[in-house]
Design an enzyme around this catalytic site. Structure first.
Site, PDB file in Angstrom:
ATOM      1  N   HIS A  76       0.840  -1.199   0.000  1.00  0.00           N
ATOM      2  CA  HIS A  76       0.000   0.000   0.000  1.00  0.00           C
ATOM      3  C   HIS A  76       0.871   1.243   0.000  1.00  0.00           C
ATOM      4  CE1 HIS A  76      -3.860  -1.950   1.871  1.00  0.00           C
ATOM      5  NE2 HIS A  76      -3.456  -2.550   0.769  1.00  0.00           N
ATOM      6  N   TYR A 205      -8.797   5.058   8.384  1.00  0.00           N
ATOM      7  CA  TYR A 205      -8.857   5.442   9.800  1.00  0.00           C
ATOM      8  C   TYR A 205      -9.946   6.505   9.932  1.00  0.00           C
ATOM      9  CZ  TYR A 205      -4.290   3.235  10.713  1.00  0.00           C
ATOM     10  OH  TYR A 205      -3.250   2.345  10.863  1.00  0.00           O
ATOM     11  N   PRO A 296      -2.461   0.530  19.555  1.00  0.00           N
ATOM     12  CA  PRO A 296      -2.330  -0.008  18.195  1.00  0.00           C
ATOM     13  C   PRO A 296      -2.474   0.994  17.050  1.00  0.00           C
ATOM     14  CG  PRO A 296      -4.404  -0.712  19.188  1.00  0.00           C
ATOM     15  CD  PRO A 296      -3.617  -0.034  20.260  1.00  0.00           C
ATOM     16  N   LYS A 300       2.348  -0.085  15.109  1.00  0.00           N
ATOM     17  CA  LYS A 300       3.794  -0.032  15.310  1.00  0.00           C
ATOM     18  C   LYS A 300       4.406  -1.171  16.140  1.00  0.00           C
ATOM     19  CE  LYS A 300       4.653   3.408  12.832  1.00  0.00           C
ATOM     20  NZ  LYS A 300       5.140   3.007  11.539  1.00  0.00           N
TER      21      LYS A 300
HETATM   22  P1  FAD Z   1       4.929 -11.375  21.424  1.00  0.00           P
HETATM   23  O1  FAD Z   1       4.396 -11.421  20.045  1.00  0.00           O
HETATM   24  O2  FAD Z   1       3.960 -11.173  22.535  1.00  0.00           O
HETATM   25  O3  FAD Z   1       5.775 -12.694  21.655  1.00  0.00           O
HETATM   26  C1  FAD Z   1       6.192 -13.114  22.913  1.00  0.00           C
HETATM   27  C2  FAD Z   1       6.237 -14.614  22.936  1.00  0.00           C
HETATM   28  O4  FAD Z   1       6.737 -15.048  24.201  1.00  0.00           O
HETATM   29  C3  FAD Z   1       4.870 -15.241  22.777  1.00  0.00           C
HETATM   30  O5  FAD Z   1       4.887 -16.215  21.763  1.00  0.00           O
HETATM   31  C4  FAD Z   1       4.568 -15.814  24.150  1.00  0.00           C
HETATM   32  O6  FAD Z   1       3.758 -16.987  24.077  1.00  0.00           O
HETATM   33  C5  FAD Z   1       5.957 -16.116  24.666  1.00  0.00           C
HETATM   34  N1  FAD Z   1       6.064 -16.158  26.119  1.00  0.00           N
HETATM   35  C6  FAD Z   1       5.447 -15.381  27.037  1.00  0.00           C
HETATM   36  N2  FAD Z   1       5.790 -15.726  28.278  1.00  0.00           N
HETATM   37  C7  FAD Z   1       6.661 -16.746  28.154  1.00  0.00           C
HETATM   38  C8  FAD Z   1       7.371 -17.548  29.095  1.00  0.00           C
HETATM   39  N3  FAD Z   1       7.224 -17.353  30.401  1.00  0.00           N
HETATM   40  N4  FAD Z   1       8.166 -18.523  28.630  1.00  0.00           N
HETATM   41  C9  FAD Z   1       8.318 -18.727  27.297  1.00  0.00           C
HETATM   42  N5  FAD Z   1       7.668 -18.004  26.362  1.00  0.00           N
HETATM   43  C10 FAD Z   1       6.842 -17.024  26.786  1.00  0.00           C
HETATM   44  N6  FAD Z   1       1.615  -4.379  15.868  1.00  0.00           N
HETATM   45  C11 FAD Z   1       1.871  -3.870  14.648  1.00  0.00           C
HETATM   46  O7  FAD Z   1       3.025  -3.536  14.360  1.00  0.00           O
HETATM   47  N7  FAD Z   1       0.896  -3.734  13.695  1.00  0.00           N
HETATM   48  C12 FAD Z   1      -0.380  -4.100  13.954  1.00  0.00           C
HETATM   49  O8  FAD Z   1      -1.201  -4.013  13.047  1.00  0.00           O
HETATM   50  C13 FAD Z   1      -0.711  -4.627  15.250  1.00  0.00           C
HETATM   51  N8  FAD Z   1      -1.960  -5.045  15.546  1.00  0.00           N
HETATM   52  C14 FAD Z   1      -2.170  -5.690  16.734  1.00  0.00           C
HETATM   53  C15 FAD Z   1      -3.441  -6.186  16.998  1.00  0.00           C
HETATM   54  C16 FAD Z   1      -3.673  -6.867  18.197  1.00  0.00           C
HETATM   55  C17 FAD Z   1      -5.062  -7.413  18.454  1.00  0.00           C
HETATM   56  C18 FAD Z   1      -2.628  -7.042  19.156  1.00  0.00           C
HETATM   57  C19 FAD Z   1      -2.859  -7.784  20.457  1.00  0.00           C
HETATM   58  C20 FAD Z   1      -1.378  -6.549  18.900  1.00  0.00           C
HETATM   59  C21 FAD Z   1      -1.134  -5.867  17.701  1.00  0.00           C
HETATM   60  N9  FAD Z   1       0.112  -5.365  17.401  1.00  0.00           N
HETATM   61  C22 FAD Z   1       0.350  -4.782  16.189  1.00  0.00           C
HETATM   62  C23 FAD Z   1       1.202  -5.513  18.339  1.00  0.00           C
HETATM   63  C24 FAD Z   1       2.092  -6.684  17.972  1.00  0.00           C
HETATM   64  O9  FAD Z   1       1.317  -7.836  17.756  1.00  0.00           O
HETATM   65  C25 FAD Z   1       3.109  -6.901  19.092  1.00  0.00           C
HETATM   66  O10 FAD Z   1       3.761  -5.676  19.342  1.00  0.00           O
HETATM   67  C26 FAD Z   1       4.126  -7.978  18.718  1.00  0.00           C
HETATM   68  O11 FAD Z   1       3.539  -9.248  18.772  1.00  0.00           O
HETATM   69  C27 FAD Z   1       5.329  -7.920  19.661  1.00  0.00           C
HETATM   70  O12 FAD Z   1       6.188  -8.987  19.399  1.00  0.00           O
HETATM   71  P2  FAD Z   1       7.058  -9.647  20.544  1.00  0.00           P
HETATM   72  O13 FAD Z   1       7.811 -10.741  19.895  1.00  0.00           O
HETATM   73  O14 FAD Z   1       7.784  -8.593  21.271  1.00  0.00           O
HETATM   74  O15 FAD Z   1       6.009 -10.219  21.587  1.00  0.00           O
HETATM   75  C1  DHB Z   2      -4.127  -3.045  11.741  1.00  0.00           C
HETATM   76  C2  DHB Z   2      -3.876  -2.788  13.064  1.00  0.00           C
HETATM   77  C3  DHB Z   2      -3.555  -1.511  13.436  1.00  0.00           C
HETATM   78  O1  DHB Z   2      -3.298  -1.235  14.713  1.00  0.00           O
HETATM   79  C4  DHB Z   2      -3.494  -0.483  12.513  1.00  0.00           C
HETATM   80  O2  DHB Z   2      -3.187   0.773  12.916  1.00  0.00           O
HETATM   81  C5  DHB Z   2      -3.701  -0.756  11.202  1.00  0.00           C
HETATM   82  C6  DHB Z   2      -4.026  -2.050  10.817  1.00  0.00           C
HETATM   83  C7  DHB Z   2      -4.454  -4.424  11.330  1.00  0.00           C
HETATM   84  O3  DHB Z   2      -4.572  -5.283  12.207  1.00  0.00           O
HETATM   85  O4  DHB Z   2      -4.636  -4.659  10.134  1.00  0.00           O
END
Ligand code: FAD
Ligand code: DHB
Length: 398
Positions: A76, A205, A296, A300
């Protein structure tokens, strides 16, 4: 204690931060072991982020895990900001000198990374229990865990805490070391995944009297939609019909129609801004959601997690190549500069686009003026675009 194991970098968590770090280290010739308490299936099915910054796309491509993303992802070059029932396009390509974003689900990125790790002999242990981290204030860190009832220990040179916001690494740092910065928002997002052709080619948005709404997508047949709701909203009160009704109301615009479809998944997400400083203590380094959370709006979280581990991986690369710890010692300082800029952007997008329960008429006029300014001034639109496609990462990608 069964199976004493040894690795250079022990990684807790197989989310985006843990798996990108592990594969980057492999490409640098550094050994790592990842422990994850969920199953591979669970991690690969968990619906989360969907927007990848240009820098994230470039890094995944250079790491050799971008093949499927290249064919299945949707590029996009803009988003729409909709308010007062009218849409206004922010043209990323024009405003950033050709940059864009990629729509490709986080769980698809994780599948690609897991496949790449498996194909290159990566050690990722799923479904482990009782993970704990020790000795990182000295020079002999260890990770302990249980698997099938047996206790195991991994001795490593360093530990990377990539275990998300609810993980165990951050709380294992002695009290008094970390400073927490927190902002809670008085609303959440109700999100759905629907088998419906996206009603727009680009994300929309929307600022509406009844609250924020967002139209996003995953594929040309799957829409992802969000509605601002109460932080403790009971999803059981939201029948499918009510969700569509509310989406139609908030997203309305002349001559435009929202396509409905079967709702495949729905859930409520809370919103907060959170940062800990520093992001390291001794030989334990925090990366991704274990160190910070963004609301969200602006998509980011995943991108920031990837940016953190890119800096961290370079620190390990320098250490193992030269024995110098300069980069590793500056990890927190380097990562936090980006973290705070991304926090600022996510807070700003959130504040501009949501209705606040305690707002007064002045706040509302100010929000509308902000939207009018962002969509009317090239300088303001450029600021949004530059942040949305992702701030520059220092140096080359790999
Ligand atoms: P996580 O993805 O949380 O990974 C951590 C891992 O550690 C998990 O697999 C967990 O199971 C594991 N873990 C936890 N505790 C333990 C333990 N004690 N022992 C072993 N393993 C453990 N971000 C964006 O950039 N764009 C988006 O569009 C966006 N949309 C989102 C929508 C939703 C509904 C949500 C909830 C989040 C969204 N985010 C988005 C945020 C993004 O998903 C997170 O910032 C991202 O997953 C962070 O990655 P991470 O690897 O730091 O943590
Ligand atoms: C999505 C999530 C977001 O937080 C956003 O700003 C844009 C898109 C998504 O899940 O597609």
């Amino acid at each position: 204690m069964a199976n004493p194991q040894r690795t250079q970098v022990g990684i807790v968590g197989a989310g985006p931060a843990g798996l990108v770090l592990s594969h980057l280290l492999y490409l640098y010739g550094i050994d790592s072991i990842v422990v994850e308490n969920r199953s591979r299936q669970y991690v690969e099915d968990r619906v989360r982020a969907g927007v990848l910054e240009q820098g994230t796309v470039d890094l995944l491509t250079e790491m050799g895990v971008g093949e499927r993303m290249k064919t299945e992802g949707l590029i996009h070059y803009g988003i729409e900001l909709r308010f007062g029932g009218r849409g206004h396009r922010i043209d990323f390509k024009d405003l950033t000198g050709g940059k864009g974003i990629m729509i490709y689900a986080q769980h698809e990125v994780l599948k690609d990374l897991n496949n790449a790790r498996a194909a290159t002999g990566g050690q990722v242990y799923f479904e482990v229990e009782d993970v704990s981290v020790h000795g990182f204030d000295g020079c002999r860190p260890t990770i302990r865990y249980k698997k099938d009832g047996n206790s195991h220990e991994i001795s490593c040179d360093f530990i990377a805490g990539c275990d998300g916001f609810h993980g165990i690494c951050r709380p294992s740092i002695p009290s008094g070391v970390l400073t927490e910065y927190v902002r809670e928002y008085p609303f959440g997002w109700l999100g759905i995944l629907a088998e419906a052709r996206p009603s727009s080619e680009e994300l929309i948005y929307t600022y509406h009297d009844r609250g924020f709404a967002l139209l996003s997508m995953r594929t040309p047949r799957i829409s992802r939609l969000y509605l601002q709701c109460k932080p403790d909203e009971d999803i059981a009160l939201w029948e499918d019909e009510r969700i569509w009704q509310e989406l139609h109301t908030r997203l309305t615009s002349d001559g435009w129609k929202l396509t409905e479809g079967e709702i495949l998944q729905k859930g409520v997400t809370g919103m907060r801004s959170f940062v800990v400083e520093p992001m390291q203590y001794g030989r334990l380094f925090l990366a991704g959601d274990s160190a910070h959370i963004v609301p969200p709006t602006g998509a980011k979280g995943l991108n920031l997690a990837v940016a953190d581990v890119r800096v961290l991986a370079r620190g390990f690369k320098e250490f193992y190549a030269t024995g110098r710890r300069d980069l590793l010692d500056s990890y927190s300082e380097i990562a936090l500069r980006r973290v705070w800029k991304v926090q600022r952007f996510s807070w700003w997008m959130t504040s501009m686009l949501h209705r606040f329960p305690d707002e007064n008429p002045f706040d509302r006029r100010r929000q509308l003026a902000e939207l009018d300014y962002v969509t009317g001034s090239r300088a303001a639109a450029k600021t949004l675009a530059e942040n949305y496609v992702g701030l520059k990462l220092p140096g080359r990608h790999l």
